[in-house]
Design a protein around this motif. Structure first.
Motif, mmCIF file in Angstrom:
data_model
loop_
_atom_site.group_PDB
_atom_site.id
_atom_site.type_symbol
_atom_site.label_atom_id
_atom_site.label_comp_id
_atom_site.label_asym_id
_atom_site.label_seq_id
_atom_site.Cartn_x
_atom_site.Cartn_y
_atom_site.Cartn_z
ATOM 1 N N TYR A 316 150.835 84.507 -55.376
ATOM 2 C CA TYR A 316 151.084 85.633 -54.461
ATOM 3 C C TYR A 316 151.102 85.192 -52.997
ATOM 4 O O TYR A 316 151.063 86.008 -52.096
ATOM 5 N N PHE A 422 148.746 100.435 -56.962
ATOM 6 C CA PHE A 422 149.284 99.799 -58.165
ATOM 7 C C PHE A 422 148.391 100.277 -59.307
ATOM 8 O O PHE A 422 147.168 100.200 -59.199
ATOM 9 N N GLU A 436 148.867 94.131 -55.894
ATOM 10 C CA GLU A 436 149.315 93.602 -57.187
ATOM 11 C C GLU A 436 148.418 92.479 -57.712
ATOM 12 O O GLU A 436 148.126 92.426 -58.905
ATOM 13 N N LYS A 439 145.656 93.910 -59.688
ATOM 14 C CA LYS A 439 146.068 94.373 -61.010
ATOM 15 C C LYS A 439 146.153 93.163 -61.950
ATOM 16 O O LYS A 439 145.693 93.195 -63.082
#
Ligand SMILES: [Fe+2]
Ligand SMILES: [Fe+2]
Length: 503
Positions: A316, A422, A436, A439
């Motif tokens: 990420y 999310f 994200e 998650k």
């Protein structure tokens, strides 16, 4: 004194490895606690710490550190130093004590786990020192604020915070349980020491010690420097552990552990250090902006480490991390300021005209995004509409970091496609995340995280009564006297008096 030179006995005393024969290896080092990843016992014995120290040397060094740090405290506590500190700096140190002092002690539990379940004697030896270090950090960081009680009663949050359900305390416990109290030896070495300590806290302590010196807070500066010297030593348990994992083809496991904890560390670091560096520390004492500090120290260090070990940067990095670096801590700072009754310190808005010029210079575009929202808060403050600068409801909270969702800030800045959380459904329950990567962390190990209730989950489950802000504050253990207030009583929003030049 030993008759032999140190080099002739050091290895013998720190490296007493042997094969177990009366019991199974898995009974001595259960997988849940050691996480040996099928790497053979003797391979672990090659674990070699970069920092060699014997017990007598350790005790000698630590005694010296304690003597000097307590001596400074003795002298300073008789002075008016604390009373004269900038209100923003007081916010930074009160926030620090509550969030860090008791978790230092729990980090000792993590170190003790490596001291028992680490797979090499040299490692267990080093972790034993780590356990003693963290105990010391817990002690000095509760002792120093204890001395401030007569001047600042909320200094008791150094000890109290982690025993309450204050939202920041819930967030800190969730993170630190994941990182150390509920972690295994190998994951701890990679997550606590390699990622959190080497990557973040060691550098943060260096930065805070120098900021404290600039501010004139000798007490805090000597405390933080003293702790940092221990951190710099015991943080080195990560690299030898990483080396063994990589030599045995466990790169994917190592990468996952780091990707998981880098994201968690980033968020808490941005929340606490971001606000301290860019808003709480007085303007004249700021050596770096938070963004510069992240780029020059944290990012550089991680990029070098990833390269040296042949690891990849977290998946990420570009898509989430570098983008958040531009907005996230401005949003959490504003959130903490707005929900200030829910914290144990007095948040400093830090947006006087000169401070805004500095923010715009360090973060071009700040005035057009966050500055506009502060304009409204400032207008309300000037008009005496203080109630409009305060919350009436509670914010949505992330089911991983337990920090309120700041997505609207990212959305306004054009860094997020949507302000919405999310979400993920697991066993019929809907979980919401601020980002994200959170998650992703949850989906990797749902059993580890599924049972936890966020502050808002507790609210909706009827655990917080009456179900309003005051009920929420009582549940958090915050009395009306303790509620955070604007650190400067809105001085930042008031028109600057015009200086008339005498002619
Ligand atoms: Fe520590
Ligand atoms: Fe530590």
């Amino acid at each position: 004194m030993p008759a032999l030179p140190r080099s002739e006995w050091y290895d013998l005393t720190r490296d007493m490895n042997w094969n177990v024969t009366y019991v199974e290896e898995s009974e001595v080092w259960p997988e849940d606690l050691s996480h040996s990843l099928d790497i053979p016992a003797e391979a672990w014995w090659t674990w070699d710490e970069p920092y060699k120290i014997t017990y007598p040397e350790y005790v000698h060094n630590q005694t010296g550190k304690d003597e000097s740090v307590y001596a400074v405290n003795q002298v300073v506590s008789r002075s008016k130093l604390f009373d004269n500190l900038d209100p923003g700096w007081k916010a930074a140190i009160l926030a620090h004590y509550g969030a860090i002092a008791v978790p230092e002690y729990t980090a000792g539990i993590g170190e003790a786990r490596m001291a028992r379940f680490g797979r090499a004697a040299a490692w267990r030896n080093m972790a034993t020192y780590g356990t003693l270090d963290e105990t010391r950090h817990g002690q000095i960081q509760t002792y120093f604020p204890h001395g401030l009680l007569a001047r600042e009663p909320r200094a008791d949050w150094a000890h109290k915070a982690m025993h309450t359900n204050e939202w920041g305390a819930i967030a800190a416990r969730h993170l630190f349980d994941d990182m150390f109290t509920a972690n295994d030896a190998v994951s701890m070495a990679l997550q606590l020491t390699f990622t959190f300590e080497t990557g973040f806290s060691n550098l943060q302590f260096l930065g805070m010690a120098s900021d404290a010196m600039q501010v004139g807070d000798l007490d805090f500066s000597s405390l933080i420097s003293s702790i940092q010297t221990d951190e710099a030593r015991h943080a080195q348990q990560g690299e030898p552990t990483m080396k063994i994992l990589l030599e045995h083809g466990k790169k994917d496991e190592a990468q996952k552990l780091i990707d998981h904890m880098f994201w968690r560390s980033w968020k808490i670091f941005a929340l606490l250090t971001g606000a301290s560096m860019d808003y709480y520390t007085p303007l004249e004492a700021r050596s770096h902006s938070f963004g510069e500090f992240m780029n020059e120290f944290i990012i550089k260090q991680f990029t070098d480490q990833f390269r040296d070990f042949g690891l990849e940067r977290p998946w990420y990095w570009e898509s989430h991390f570098l983008k958040e670096l531009e907005w996230y801590h401005h949003a959490t700072h504003m959130g903490i300021y707005f929900w200030r009754p829910t914290v144990w310190w007095n948040p400093d808005a830090g947006v006087s005209p000169e401070e805004r010029d500095w923010l715009e210079m360090k973060y071009p575009g700040w005035n057009d995004s966050f500055g506009k929202i502060w304009d409204v808060i400032g207008e309300n403050a000037r008009a005496g509409r203080i109630e409009n600068t305060l919350p009436e409801t509670l914010p949505m909270i992330c089911n991983m970091c337990q920090i309120p969702l700041c997505n609207p800030g990212g959305y306004l800045m054009g860094k997020l496609e949507s302000p919405e959380p999310f979400t993920h459904i697991h066993n019929g329950r809907k979980y919401s995340f601020c980002s994200e990567p959170y998650k992703w962390i949850f989906v990797q190990q749902p059993a580890r995280f599924q049972g936890h209730l966020s502050f808002i989950d507790r609210f909706l489950a009827g655990m917080i009564q009456p179900p309003d802000l005051m009920g929420g504050l009582a549940y958090m253990g915050i009395s009306p006297e303790e509620m955070g207030q604007d650190a400067t009583n809105f001085e930042w929003a008031m028109p600057t008096p015009i200086k008339i030049k005498a002619s």
